[in-house]
Scaffold this motif. Structure first.
Motif, mmCIF file in Angstrom:
data_model
loop_
_atom_site.group_PDB
_atom_site.id
_atom_site.type_symbol
_atom_site.label_atom_id
_atom_site.label_comp_id
_atom_site.label_asym_id
_atom_site.label_seq_id
_atom_site.Cartn_x
_atom_site.Cartn_y
_atom_site.Cartn_z
ATOM 1 N N SER A 112 -2.042 7.650 -8.272
ATOM 2 C CA SER A 112 -3.509 7.129 -8.198
ATOM 3 C C SER A 112 -3.513 5.764 -8.672
ATOM 4 O O SER A 112 -2.459 5.122 -9.032
ATOM 5 N N ARG A 113 -4.452 5.094 -8.510
ATOM 6 C CA ARG A 113 -4.764 3.679 -8.896
ATOM 7 C C ARG A 113 -4.528 3.587 -10.373
ATOM 8 O O ARG A 113 -3.888 2.589 -10.612
ATOM 9 N N SER A 114 -5.052 4.409 -11.193
ATOM 10 C CA SER A 114 -4.920 4.275 -12.582
ATOM 11 C C SER A 114 -3.546 4.653 -13.173
ATOM 12 O O SER A 114 -3.185 3.843 -14.095
ATOM 13 N N GLY A 139 3.167 2.167 -1.508
ATOM 14 C CA GLY A 139 3.698 2.293 -0.162
ATOM 15 C C GLY A 139 5.301 2.592 -0.375
ATOM 16 O O GLY A 139 5.824 2.923 0.796
ATOM 17 N N LEU A 140 5.908 2.431 -1.391
ATOM 18 C CA LEU A 140 7.175 2.818 -1.425
ATOM 19 C C LEU A 140 7.446 4.110 -1.350
ATOM 20 O O LEU A 140 8.838 4.749 -1.133
ATOM 21 N N LEU A 141 6.442 5.199 -1.399
ATOM 22 C CA LEU A 141 6.461 6.770 -1.407
ATOM 23 C C LEU A 141 6.493 7.135 0.348
ATOM 24 O O LEU A 141 6.893 8.293 0.562
ATOM 25 N N LEU A 142 6.076 6.264 1.190
ATOM 26 C CA LEU A 142 5.538 6.625 2.337
ATOM 27 C C LEU A 142 6.577 7.094 3.183
ATOM 28 O O LEU A 142 6.720 7.972 3.957
ATOM 29 N N MET A 148 -14.621 6.948 -2.088
ATOM 30 C CA MET A 148 -14.917 6.020 -0.850
ATOM 31 C C MET A 148 -14.724 4.656 -1.484
ATOM 32 O O MET A 148 -14.422 3.851 -0.724
ATOM 33 N N ALA A 149 -15.025 4.025 -2.462
ATOM 34 C CA ALA A 149 -15.078 2.727 -3.089
ATOM 35 C C ALA A 149 -13.568 2.297 -2.897
ATOM 36 O O ALA A 149 -13.410 0.956 -2.586
ATOM 37 N N GLY A 150 -12.629 3.147 -2.922
ATOM 38 C CA GLY A 150 -11.251 2.672 -2.744
ATOM 39 C C GLY A 150 -10.480 2.455 -1.205
ATOM 40 O O GLY A 150 -9.489 2.210 -1.313
ATOM 41 N N VAL A 151 -11.083 3.224 -0.568
ATOM 42 C CA VAL A 151 -10.606 3.544 0.674
ATOM 43 C C VAL A 151 -10.174 2.475 1.376
ATOM 44 O O VAL A 151 -8.902 1.955 1.791
ATOM 45 N N GLY A 152 -11.160 1.246 1.664
ATOM 46 C CA GLY A 152 -10.853 0.073 2.506
ATOM 47 C C GLY A 152 -9.754 -0.875 1.826
ATOM 48 O O GLY A 152 -8.796 -1.011 2.463
ATOM 49 N N ASP A 153 -9.685 -0.954 0.659
ATOM 50 C CA ASP A 153 -8.684 -1.845 -0.172
ATOM 51 C C ASP A 153 -7.225 -1.162 0.177
ATOM 52 O O ASP A 153 -6.158 -1.787 0.504
ATOM 53 N N LEU A 154 -7.231 0.189 -0.067
ATOM 54 C CA LEU A 154 -6.136 1.043 0.023
ATOM 55 C C LEU A 154 -5.393 1.152 1.327
ATOM 56 O O LEU A 154 -4.314 0.870 1.693
ATOM 57 N N ALA A 155 -6.136 1.105 2.417
ATOM 58 C CA ALA A 155 -5.903 1.227 3.889
ATOM 59 C C ALA A 155 -5.281 -0.259 4.038
ATOM 60 O O ALA A 155 -4.019 -0.329 4.671
ATOM 61 N N LEU A 156 -5.728 -1.447 3.517
ATOM 62 C CA LEU A 156 -5.294 -2.565 4.099
ATOM 63 C C LEU A 156 -3.922 -2.707 3.174
ATOM 64 O O LEU A 156 -3.179 -3.360 3.831
ATOM 65 N N ARG A 157 -4.023 -2.438 1.797
ATOM 66 C CA ARG A 157 -2.783 -2.490 1.165
ATOM 67 C C ARG A 157 -1.544 -1.637 1.802
ATOM 68 O O ARG A 157 -0.273 -2.374 1.632
ATOM 69 N N LEU A 158 -1.767 -0.318 2.448
ATOM 70 C CA LEU A 158 -0.738 0.193 2.840
ATOM 71 C C LEU A 158 -0.363 0.064 4.269
ATOM 72 O O LEU A 158 0.649 0.443 4.641
ATOM 73 N N ALA A 159 -1.320 -0.777 5.076
ATOM 74 C CA ALA A 159 -1.123 -1.006 6.522
ATOM 75 C C ALA A 159 0.308 -1.563 6.682
ATOM 76 O O ALA A 159 0.891 -1.125 7.706
ATOM 77 N N PRO A 207 -14.541 6.941 6.096
ATOM 78 C CA PRO A 207 -13.126 6.604 5.628
ATOM 79 C C PRO A 207 -12.380 6.538 6.784
ATOM 80 O O PRO A 207 -11.490 5.305 6.855
ATOM 81 N N SER A 208 -12.394 7.262 7.821
ATOM 82 C CA SER A 208 -11.568 7.167 8.963
ATOM 83 C C SER A 208 -11.559 5.908 9.874
ATOM 84 O O SER A 208 -10.439 5.319 10.167
ATOM 85 N N GLN A 209 -12.687 5.461 9.926
ATOM 86 C CA GLN A 209 -12.695 4.121 10.519
ATOM 87 C C GLN A 209 -12.096 3.117 10.022
ATOM 88 O O GLN A 209 -11.677 2.114 10.513
ATOM 89 N N LEU A 210 -12.166 3.114 8.549
ATOM 90 C CA LEU A 210 -11.589 2.100 7.698
ATOM 91 C C LEU A 210 -9.973 2.279 7.644
ATOM 92 O O LEU A 210 -9.193 1.231 7.997
ATOM 93 N N TRP A 211 -9.526 3.406 7.772
ATOM 94 C CA TRP A 211 -8.116 3.593 7.968
ATOM 95 C C TRP A 211 -7.528 3.296 9.522
ATOM 96 O O TRP A 211 -6.571 2.553 9.547
ATOM 97 N N GLU A 212 -8.276 3.582 10.364
ATOM 98 C CA GLU A 212 -7.907 3.140 11.603
ATOM 99 C C GLU A 212 -8.176 1.604 12.103
ATOM 100 O O GLU A 212 -7.302 1.258 12.758
ATOM 101 N N ASP A 213 -9.219 1.110 11.445
ATOM 102 C CA ASP A 213 -9.117 -0.372 11.459
ATOM 103 C C ASP A 213 -8.169 -1.096 11.050
ATOM 104 O O ASP A 213 -7.545 -2.240 11.466
#
Length: 301
Positions: free
Chosen positions: A30-32, A38-41, A53-64, A88-94
């Motif tokens: 979790s963010r908190s 990324g080290l766990l992937l 939802m508010a955290g999806v976009g930033d997390l997707a970019l961080r893990l990409a 959400p899926s559009q943010l992950w796929e982008d």
């Protein structure tokens, strides 16, 4: 399977419990709690994203940059991004090209699942073989999974049912009765269909677990945060007071604002969504919202 769950809110914790009951080896982040997810992937066979939802976009970019090729993602978040007006899926796929992605949605109130009560949900994906494999691996005694090939429609239905649940909470909070509630949900379902079709989803999804099924559960249970928020607003609490009383993310509030922005762009008429958005922004009181819906010009169904 080795599974990483992103998000330790109520929904994320419930997913961890379900997966562990089924014998999967689960890690959660979790963010908190901090740390680099990324080290766990690299250790995982599946990632579940259950962040708000508010955290999806930033997390997707961080893990990409760290995402292993071919590692599948099961998106469990619900809502619309308020800025990009994306699911959400559009943010992950982008963010992650070629990501094998599946969407989970349906009538899955976390408290009931925690209690071991039975439920059914849907896995939606354009990757049919992946969805079928996850259906076998993730179904269990307390959760029966179905599949469909409409992730967009599934996500839109899951997002908008939260808006309708806010309206349902207002309806019950004002004591408007069964006739009003049935009318509200029927017309709410029609609005959900306008958005699903308008964005290119399948209208049949509206009548499945992610649409009607999730709407019936969320709009009729005090276990739903969105329903409780609506009931608290009907009881006279202001927006921030109601959010504080609920004590958790109310996705329907932000989704109402996002979908009305989308409706303005696409020239969709979504009167219930508009009234919920006005309520969230405190531009109307609950009684005024009801009156506005009842005073609209007469039309065909």
């Amino acid at each position: 399977m080795r599974v990483l769950v992103l998000g330790k809110g109520a929904w994320g914790r419930t997913l961890v419990t379900l997966l562990e009951r089924q014998g999967h080896r689960v890690q959660a982040w979790s963010r908190s709690g901090g740390g680099d997810p990324g080290l766990l992937l690299a250790q995982q066979e599946l990632v579940l994203a259950a962040v708000a939802m508010a955290g999806v976009g930033d997390l997707a970019l961080r893990l990409a940059p760290q995402w292993p090729q071919g590692l599948p993602l099961l998106s469990c978040s619900k809502g619309l991004d308020p800025e990009r007006l994306s699911t959400p899926s559009q943010l992950w796929e982008d963010a992650i090209a070629g990501l094998p992605l599946v969407v989970l949605s349906g009538p899955n109130l976390a408290t009931e699942l925690d209690q071991g009560l039975p439920a059914a949900s849907v896995l939606a994906s354009r990757h049919r073989d992946l969805a079928t494999a996850l259906q076998r691996q993730l179904s269990g005694d307390g959760l029966r999974l179905y599949t469909n090939n409409d992730p967009l429609g599934t996500e839109v239905a899951g997002a908008l049912k939260n808006v309708m649940a806010v309206a349902a909470g207002v309806c019950d909070g004002l004591g408007l009765g069964a006739n009003a509630k049935a009318s509200l949900l029927t017309r709410g379902l029609a609005e959900m269909g306008v958005v699903i079709e308008g964005l290119g989803g399948q209208i049949s999804t509206l009548y499945g677990l992610a649409g009607l099924g999730d709407l019936l559960a969320t709009a009729n249970s005090p276990l739903s945060r969105n329903y409780r928020y609506g009931a608290l607003r009907a009881d006279g609490l202001a927006h921030q007071q109601a959010l504080a009383k609920v004590g958790a993310t109310v996705e329907g509030a932000a989704t109402a604002l996002a979908v009305t922005r989308l409706a303005d762009q696409r020239l969709w008429h979504l009167p219930i969504c508009e009234q919920v958005a006005d309520l969230v922004q405190e531009r109307a009181r609950p009684e005024e919202s009801v009156r506005s819906l009842m005073d609209r010009a007469l039309k065909g169904e």
